[in-house]
Design an enzyme around this catalytic site. Structure first.
Site, short mmCIF file in Angstrom:
data_model
loop_
_atom_site.label_atom_id
_atom_site.label_comp_id
_atom_site.label_asym_id
_atom_site.label_seq_id
_atom_site.Cartn_x
_atom_site.Cartn_y
_atom_site.Cartn_z
CG ASP A 82 35.61 66.99 11.78
OD1 ASP A 82 34.06 66.62 12.96
OD2 ASP A 82 36.77 65.88 12.83
CD GLU A 134 31.98 69.82 21.01
OE1 GLU A 134 31.84 69.62 19.63
OE2 GLU A 134 32.03 69.41 21.61
CG HIS A 180 38.80 65.72 19.46
ND1 HIS A 180 37.80 66.74 19.62
CD2 HIS A 180 37.68 64.98 18.33
CE1 HIS A 180 36.88 66.83 19.14
NE2 HIS A 180 36.99 65.54 18.63
N GLY A 214 35.56 62.11 18.85
CA GLY A 214 36.49 61.44 19.78
C GLY A 214 36.21 60.39 20.33
P1 13P Z 1 39.03 60.60 17.36
O1 13P Z 1 40.26 61.51 17.72
O2 13P Z 1 38.75 59.89 18.79
O3 13P Z 1 39.37 59.22 15.97
O4 13P Z 1 37.89 61.70 17.40
C1 13P Z 1 37.38 62.18 15.94
C2 13P Z 1 36.84 63.32 16.33
O5 13P Z 1 36.14 62.92 17.12
C3 13P Z 1 36.85 63.73 15.00
O6 13P Z 1 36.05 65.23 14.79
O1 G3H Z 2 38.36 66.02 15.87
C1 G3H Z 2 39.13 66.48 14.63
C2 G3H Z 2 39.65 65.45 14.04
O2 G3H Z 2 40.19 64.15 14.72
C3 G3H Z 2 40.68 66.16 12.99
O3 G3H Z 2 42.05 66.18 13.62
O4 G3H Z 2 42.28 68.99 12.92
O5 G3H Z 2 43.68 67.29 13.19
O6 G3H Z 2 42.62 67.18 11.28
P1 G3H Z 2 42.49 66.90 13.21
ZN ZN Z 3 35.66 65.73 17.03
#
Ligand code: 13P
Ligand code: G3H
Ligand code: ZN
Length: 311
Positions: A82, A134, A180, A214
């Protein structure tokens, strides 16, 4: 069944008008809670690892636990990086056995984003790994993913065709107003998403899988429970579930959820200690956290994503 890519999942999701849940993992209980839910509901699954998760848990530990989940499961599971922010991070994940990576070069110029994404696509495709990129920028502040509201930008549909054809990418994350973290819309405001942008993007690249980041809904019951047992979460509004359901019937094939699982986990642990102040065995409170994660994921699979029974 070994780890799979998301190719087949997305094809079926697009045609079937549902979306695959992509849930962030950081430790064993989170992985187990999510995987139990997906197995119970017979749902295809994407487990994703952020740079922050790699730093916290060590990517080898996470990959090995996901491999254990695959052995214990009879659903297709894809392991995804991710928000990879560099070629090197994507390469490391590909070499380490991930079946999907995101190269998030959305903070660069359009041409630079194409250049970096293309480089990752070439390396990934040679190894049978798929790539998400993205276009546009989501607001929101988390550990390693941090964009101020003033730097956020909706995706420009005029750019998507050129981006997809020049990069050869497999799926595309777009910005339509999600963000996010747990504070997406200010209390008192009405949440809005730009479905017109999503529709226009789908017209420009028909059949192409779109990703929504997000996408946590910030369930009120978690905020209330966290605060009831000593927490101090400000009131916040997430993405309404009916909007996510609508997106899932359109071109959105992957919906990313992390914050809701974090809140489920925290609410369960706070409640556990409030009700059992003498407990000190981590298996007791982490067990409750795992159950809470399983239940919120089951809810998402059945009622939000529509992917229950699609494995
Ligand atoms: P949320 O913070 O809304 O759960 O989004 C998670 C996300 O986009 C991880 O890539
Ligand atoms: O979009 C991001 C994910 O929610 C991961 O969050 O960078 O705090 O692990 P993080
Ligand atoms: Zn994300």
């Amino acid at each position: 069944m070994p780890l799979v890519t998301s190719t087949d999942m997305f094809k079926k999701a697009y045609e079937g008008g549902y979306a695959i849940g992509a849930f962030n993992v950081n430790n064993m209980e989170i992985i187990q809670g999510i995987v139990e839910a997906a197995n119970q509901e017979k749902a295809p699954l994407i487990l994703q690892v952020s740079a922050g998760a790699r730093k916290y848990a060590n990517p080898t530990y996470l990959r090995k636990m996901v491999e254990a989940a695959v052995i214990e499961s009879d659903i297709p599971i894809c392991l995804h990086l991710d928000h990879g922010d560099s070629f090197e991070l994507c390469k490391d994940s590909i070499d380490g056995g991930f079946t999907s990576v995101m190269i998030d070069a959305s903070h660069h110029s359009f041409n630079e984003n194409i250049k970096i994404t293309k480089e990752v696509v070439k390396y990934a495709h040679d190894k049978g790994v798929v790539v998400e990129a993205e276009l546009g920028r989501l607001a929101g502040i988390e550990d390693a993913v941090n964009v101020a509201e003033k730097d956020a930008a909706y995706t420009d549909p005029d750019q998507v065709e050129e981006f997809v054809s020049k990069t050869g990418v497999d799926s595309l994350a777009i910005a339509i107003g999600t963000s996010h973290g747990a504070y997406k819309f200010k209390p008192g405001t009405k949440p809005q998403l730009r479905f017109d942008i999503l529709e226009e993007v789908a017209k420009r690249i028909p059949g192409f899988p779109i990703v929504l980041h997000g996408a946590s809904s910030v369930p009120q019951q978690f905020v209330e429970k966290i605060n009831k047992y000593g927490g101090q979460m400000p009131n916040a509004i997430g993405i309404p579930e009916e909007m996510l359901r609508q997106a899932a019937t359109m071109a959105v094939c992957k919906i990313n959820i992390d914050s809701d699982l974090r809140m489920a986990c925290t609410a369960a642990v706070r409640e556990h200690f409030a009700l059992n102040p003498s407990h000190f065995d981590p298996r007791q409170y982490l067990g409750d956290a795992r159950t809470a994660i399983r239940e919120i994921v089951r809810h998402k699979l059945i009622n939000v994503l529509g992917c229950a029974g699609k494995a």
